[in-house]
Structure formats: C-alpha cells, structure tokens
Design a protein around this motif. Structure first.
Motif, PDB file in Angstrom:
ATOM      1  N   THR A   1      -0.016  23.564  -0.399  1.00 22.57           N
ATOM      2  CA  THR A   1       0.897  22.508  -0.829  1.00 22.57           C
ATOM      3  C   THR A   1       2.195  23.143  -1.336  1.00 22.57           C
ATOM      4  OG1 THR A   1       0.304  22.351  -3.187  1.00 22.57           O
ATOM      5  CG2 THR A   1      -1.131  21.219  -1.599  1.00 22.57           C
ATOM      6  N   GLY A   2       3.299  22.438  -1.103  1.00 19.60           N
ATOM      7  CA  GLY A   2       4.587  22.998  -1.498  1.00 19.60           C
ATOM      8  C   GLY A   2       5.047  24.120  -0.597  1.00 19.60           C
ATOM      9  N   ASN A   3       4.613  24.101   0.654  1.00 19.06           N
ATOM     10  CA  ASN A   3       4.960  25.203   1.551  1.00 19.06           C
ATOM     11  C   ASN A   3       6.446  25.266   1.866  1.00 19.06           C
ATOM     12  OD1 ASN A   3       4.225  22.737   3.176  1.00 19.06           O
ATOM     13  ND2 ASN A   3       5.061  23.988   4.834  1.00 19.06           N
ATOM     14  N   GLN A   4       7.162  24.156   1.655  1.00 18.26           N
ATOM     15  CA  GLN A   4       8.599  24.154   1.921  1.00 18.26           C
ATOM     16  C   GLN A   4       9.420  24.279   0.645  1.00 18.26           C
ATOM     17  OE1 GLN A   4       8.974  20.548   4.274  1.00 18.26           O
ATOM     18  NE2 GLN A   4       8.868  21.747   6.172  1.00 18.26           N
ATOM     19  N   GLY A   5       8.809  24.871  -0.379  1.00 15.02           N
ATOM     20  CA  GLY A   5       9.510  25.131  -1.619  1.00 15.02           C
ATOM     21  C   GLY A   5       9.891  26.593  -1.755  1.00 15.02           C
ATOM     22  N   TYR A   6      10.361  26.955  -2.928  1.00 13.49           N
ATOM     23  CA  TYR A   6      10.812  28.322  -3.209  1.00 13.49           C
ATOM     24  C   TYR A   6       9.687  29.338  -3.017  1.00 13.49           C
ATOM     25  CZ  TYR A   6      12.181  32.301  -6.166  1.00 13.49           C
ATOM     26  OH  TYR A   6      12.431  33.562  -6.652  1.00 13.49           O
ATOM     27  N   LEU A   7       8.556  29.136  -3.678  1.00 12.74           N
ATOM     28  CA  LEU A   7       7.435  30.070  -3.553  1.00 12.74           C
ATOM     29  C   LEU A   7       6.708  29.909  -2.228  1.00 12.74           C
ATOM     30  CD1 LEU A   7       5.806  30.015  -7.113  1.00 12.74           C
ATOM     31  CD2 LEU A   7       7.254  31.797  -6.122  1.00 12.74           C
ATOM     32  N   GLY A   8       6.543  28.661  -1.787  1.00 10.73           N
ATOM     33  CA  GLY A   8       5.806  28.429  -0.553  1.00 10.73           C
ATOM     34  C   GLY A   8       6.443  29.066   0.659  1.00 10.73           C
ATOM     35  N   SER A   9       7.772  29.112   0.692  1.00 11.21           N
ATOM     36  CA  SER A   9       8.467  29.713   1.836  1.00 11.21           C
ATOM     37  C   SER A   9       8.287  31.225   1.888  1.00 11.21           C
ATOM     38  CB  SER A   9       9.959  29.360   1.777  1.00 11.21           C
ATOM     39  OG  SER A   9      10.143  27.962   1.903  1.00 11.21           O
TER      40      SER A   9
ATOM     41  N   LEU B   1      19.256  28.994   2.149  1.00 10.62           N
ATOM     42  CA  LEU B   1      20.389  29.921   2.172  1.00 10.62           C
ATOM     43  C   LEU B   1      20.105  30.956   3.248  1.00 10.62           C
ATOM     44  CD1 LEU B   1      23.083  30.794   0.871  1.00 10.62           C
ATOM     45  CD2 LEU B   1      21.770  32.348  -0.582  1.00 10.62           C
ATOM     46  N   GLY B   2      20.959  31.003   4.265  1.00 12.54           N
ATOM     47  CA  GLY B   2      20.716  31.890   5.390  1.00 12.54           C
ATOM     48  C   GLY B   2      19.934  31.171   6.471  1.00 12.54           C
ATOM     49  N   PRO B   3      19.321  31.899   7.389  1.00 13.72           N
ATOM     50  CA  PRO B   3      18.551  31.281   8.468  1.00 13.72           C
ATOM     51  C   PRO B   3      17.369  30.485   7.918  1.00 13.72           C
ATOM     52  CG  PRO B   3      18.983  33.604   8.931  1.00 13.72           C
ATOM     53  CD  PRO B   3      19.366  33.375   7.515  1.00 13.72           C
ATOM     54  N   ALA B   4      17.106  29.337   8.508  1.00 17.01           N
ATOM     55  CA  ALA B   4      15.963  28.527   8.084  1.00 17.01           C
ATOM     56  C   ALA B   4      14.662  29.267   8.380  1.00 17.01           C
ATOM     57  CB  ALA B   4      15.969  27.185   8.801  1.00 17.01           C
ATOM     58  N   PRO B   5      13.707  29.230   7.470  1.00 16.82           N
ATOM     59  CA  PRO B   5      12.432  29.919   7.713  1.00 16.82           C
ATOM     60  C   PRO B   5      11.629  29.234   8.798  1.00 16.82           C
ATOM     61  CG  PRO B   5      12.316  28.610   5.710  1.00 16.82           C
ATOM     62  CD  PRO B   5      13.745  28.547   6.170  1.00 16.82           C
ATOM     63  N   MET B   6      10.761  29.998   9.429  1.00 12.93           N
ATOM     64  CA  MET B   6       9.844  29.442  10.423  1.00 12.93           C
ATOM     65  C   MET B   6       8.683  28.778   9.679  1.00 12.93           C
ATOM     66  SD  MET B   6      11.062  30.013  13.452  1.00 12.93           S
ATOM     67  CE  MET B   6       9.608  29.785  14.471  1.00 12.93           C
ATOM     68  N   ASP B   7       8.599  27.461   9.767  1.00  8.18           N
ATOM     69  CA  ASP B   7       7.570  26.729   9.043  1.00  8.18           C
ATOM     70  C   ASP B   7       6.296  26.591   9.869  1.00  8.18           C
ATOM     71  OD1 ASP B   7       8.926  26.163   6.614  1.00  8.18           O
ATOM     72  OD2 ASP B   7      10.071  24.593   7.616  1.00  8.18           O
TER      73      ASP B   7
ATOM     74  N   SER C   1      14.329  33.949  -1.782  1.00  2.88           N
ATOM     75  CA  SER C   1      13.507  33.145  -0.884  1.00  2.88           C
ATOM     76  C   SER C   1      14.463  32.439   0.056  1.00  2.88           C
ATOM     77  CB  SER C   1      12.694  32.112  -1.668  1.00  2.88           C
ATOM     78  OG  SER C   1      12.149  31.117  -0.809  1.00  2.88           O
ATOM     79  N   PRO C   2      14.068  32.232   1.319  1.00  2.00           N
ATOM     80  CA  PRO C   2      14.948  31.478   2.217  1.00  2.00           C
ATOM     81  C   PRO C   2      15.212  30.066   1.723  1.00  2.00           C
ATOM     82  CG  PRO C   2      12.782  31.821   3.216  1.00  2.00           C
ATOM     83  CD  PRO C   2      12.847  32.687   2.011  1.00  2.00           C
ATOM     84  N   ARG C   3      14.302  29.526   0.904  1.00  2.00           N
ATOM     85  CA  ARG C   3      14.570  28.268   0.196  1.00  2.00           C
ATOM     86  C   ARG C   3      14.755  28.635  -1.280  1.00  2.00           C
ATOM     87  NH1 ARG C   3      10.790  26.066   4.132  1.00  2.00           N
ATOM     88  NH2 ARG C   3      11.909  24.543   5.411  1.00  2.00           N
ATOM     89  N   LEU C   4      15.999  28.842  -1.613  1.00  3.70           N
ATOM     90  CA  LEU C   4      16.365  29.472  -2.879  1.00  3.70           C
ATOM     91  C   LEU C   4      16.277  28.510  -4.056  1.00  3.70           C
ATOM     92  CD1 LEU C   4      17.654  32.085  -4.138  1.00  3.70           C
ATOM     93  CD2 LEU C   4      19.876  30.974  -3.739  1.00  3.70           C
ATOM     94  N   ARG C   5      15.967  29.054  -5.212  1.00  2.00           N
ATOM     95  CA  ARG C   5      16.180  28.379  -6.495  1.00  2.00           C
ATOM     96  C   ARG C   5      17.145  29.219  -7.311  1.00  2.00           C
ATOM     97  NH1 ARG C   5      11.208  26.535 -10.022  1.00  2.00           N
ATOM     98  NH2 ARG C   5      12.987  25.878 -11.281  1.00  2.00           N
ATOM     99  N   ALA C   6      18.182  28.555  -7.825  1.00  2.00           N
ATOM    100  CA  ALA C   6      19.161  29.243  -8.661  1.00  2.00           C
ATOM    101  C   ALA C   6      19.009  28.885 -10.127  1.00  2.00           C
ATOM    102  CB  ALA C   6      20.583  28.905  -8.203  1.00  2.00           C
TER     103      ALA C   6
END
Length: 346
Positions: free
Chosen positions: A6-14, A40-46, A172-177
C-alpha cells in the motif's frame, strides 16, 4: 512471495517497489494516487496497482497475497494537526480494517510502517522498543493506536510486525520536501541559507528511504517465530543527530550555503534518540548504509540534475500544499476523496 504494497506511489513506496522486485517478490500496489504526480525527474516504473482509497478497501483486494506491507498514510504532522479526524480515519481506522481484511483473506504476514515519533519527548537517553509511547501529534497518536489494535489480531496464522521508522530522508522519484533533511537541502540550494527556526538542540533519528526498504525486505522473509508481534526501530545510532547537525549537513552539501539558527520558535518538544540494536540482532542481512552527509549530497545532486525550483519545492513536494492545490482545483473534496476516477494520476 506475492506482496501487496500500500502506498506504492508515495515517497517511500516508489523507492521500496524496485527493492522488493530485485529481491524476487511479485509486487502489486494499492494506492489512491494522491501523490502519484509528485515526480521530480523521470517518472518511476510502477507495478500493477489497485486504484482505491484506503478507506474503501474491500475483501476482494486482499485475496491471493502472502504478505501486506502497509505504508499508505497521511504522513505529515502539520496536516494531521490541521485535520486530525481525517488523519485518524485514514491512518488508524482504515489501517486496522485493512489488517482485519488481510487476516480474513489468509494473508500470513502484515508489515506495518510505524514511526519512531511514537516516543515523543524522550530526552537524551537512547530509547528502545520497550520505552513508553508518548506521541505528541495526531499523526504519531494514530500510529500508536494501529499498533495496539493490530496486535490483538495476531494468531498462529496472522503475524503482524511493526517497523518504527526513524525520520526518512533521501531522494525518491516521488519526492517529499517537507521532511527535515530533504527540506533543508532544498532551502540551502534555493536560498543559500539554511534557516533553523528552533534552537537546533532537539534530537532526531534519521534513516534513508533505501535503508527503510532494506529493513522491510528483511522482515518479509525472516522466520515468523523470531519476529511475530515484534516492534523494531528502523535506523542506525550513527544517524541520531540534532537539528543543528542536520542543518550543517545540508549546508555542507550545497556550495556557498550557510546556516542560521534563529531560535525564534524556541525549543521543539519532539526530541528523542533511538536504540536500533534490536533490528540488527534480528536481521543479520540488514545494515543501514546511508549517512546523513551522504543523503544530503545525493539530494543536492538530484535537485540540480532534475531542476528543482522554488515553486515545485513549495507546492508539488510539500504534502499539505499539494493537497490544498488538489482541493482548490476541485480534484479532491474536504475529506481528501477524489471527485472523479483516476483524477490524481493526471
């Protein structure tokens, strides 16, 4: 092992998804997509992902999995304080319901992403997993409640494990600032000055996102009898640092940047140092590899490489601001539910 993340498209999940895949696991995600566009940058492969709000998960979503890794949550103290009822609805009630459904579906292992912030204000002594839990925010309180409630579900066929992560950092490719090191490196890069509004003395335990992923990988395959119903602090004593030390690491990674400790907000009551010996003893193949300084350098390199701007830093990669943007645009309502299917994935 077939794993629901769960949360695979979040900061840690990515970050965790490719680590699990590299270890040979068959990974399926479950995510509402609230933060899917925070890239940020190329989208990760989900991986294939079940598009559902955690509050709406049904028994059919849990069928056929050997394990559940539960990361999904509103992971932000300011957001939790602003909307505590939503935080408890998602982080507590929906999480316990997920565990109940997983047990009913025959899932044998349930790995829960808890937090070291459950210890609250603990002073200078190193706290172990047996220390009193003194959560100071709705976010931390929700994590304590889940641990307590999921523990009552445990039996010979359902084994929960509670992984209390230190404060995460790293790219992470799905960044948290809006987590401390990521935030301070961004401020140093964008303004040239790392401003610390507190007095800089509170202790914070930090851990890199990839080390968190490695800990969950290790817990996934550990013998059930050794870890059944256990809680583990995730991190390393070397990364027990003060806020002032974190600021210094951020400035050290960014050329020509300086640190200014203003003290204008006074001391932060959230201060704790953590003992991580239990997880080292439990998992022989788990050794945290990332220092705070290494993480700061990694963040700066990627911020420059992928063109981090002040606008992105303040909106897309700050959880509370991002959710407010979605609400203003009518994409999500006041309860953070999408108003149209798939809206968060645009």
């Amino acid at each position: 092992m077939r794993v629901l993340l769960t949360g695979n498209q979040g900061y840690l999940g990515s970050v965790m998804t490719p680590v699990l895949q590299s270890a040979g696991h068959d990974v399926v995600g479950l995510d509402s997509g609230l933060f899917a566009g925070c890239v940020l940058g190329p989208a990760p492969m989900d991986v294939p992902s079940i598009d559902v709000d955690l509050r709406d998960v049904g028994a059919q979503h849990l069928t056929g999995f050997d394990a559940v890794i539960h990361l999904a949550a509103l992971s932000n103290d300011p957001l939790g304080s602003l909307a505590p009822e939503i935080t408890f609805d998602i982080n507590h009630r929906a999480s316990v319901r997920l565990a109940q459904l997983a047990k009913e579906a025959g899932v044998r292992r349930f790995l829960y992403a808890s937090t070291c912030s459950v210890y609250g204000s603990a002073g200078d002594a190193l706290v172990t997993e047996d220390a009193p839990l003194r959560p100071l925010t709705p976010y931390a309180e929700s994590k304590v409640r889940v641990e307590e409630d999921v523990l009552t579900l445990a039996d010979s066929g359902f084994s929960p494990v509670f992984l209390r992560n230190a404060t995460a950092f790293g790219f992470s490719p799905r960044l948290r600032a809006d987590i401390v090191l990521n935030n301070l490196v961004g401020i140093a890069m964008l303004t040239g000055t790392v401003r610390v509004l507190s007095d800089g003395t509170p202790w914070r335990p930090l851990v890199h996102a990839r080390d968190i992923a490695a800990a969950f990988c290790a817990a996934l395959v550990a013998p059930t009898g050794a870890i059944h119903c256990r809680a583990y602090n995730v991190g390393t004593e070397a990364n027990n640092v003060t806020v002032a030390q974190i600021a210094a690491a951020a400035a050290g990674a960014v050329p020509q940047s300086t640190v200014a400790v203003t003290g204008e907000t006074g001391p932060d009551p959230r201060s704790y140092r953590v003992d991580f010996s239990a997880i080292r003893n439990a998992f022989d193949d788990f050794t945290p590899r990332w220092t705070v300084a290494d993480g700061a350098a990694e963040l700066y390199e990627n911020y420059v490489r992928w063109g981090l701007t002040e606008e992105l830093f303040a909106t897309r990669f700050t959880r509370l601001a991002h959710l407010r943007t979605l609400q203003t645009a009518g994409v999500v309502d006041a309860s953070l539910r999408f108003q149209r299917v798939g809206a968060g994935r645009d």
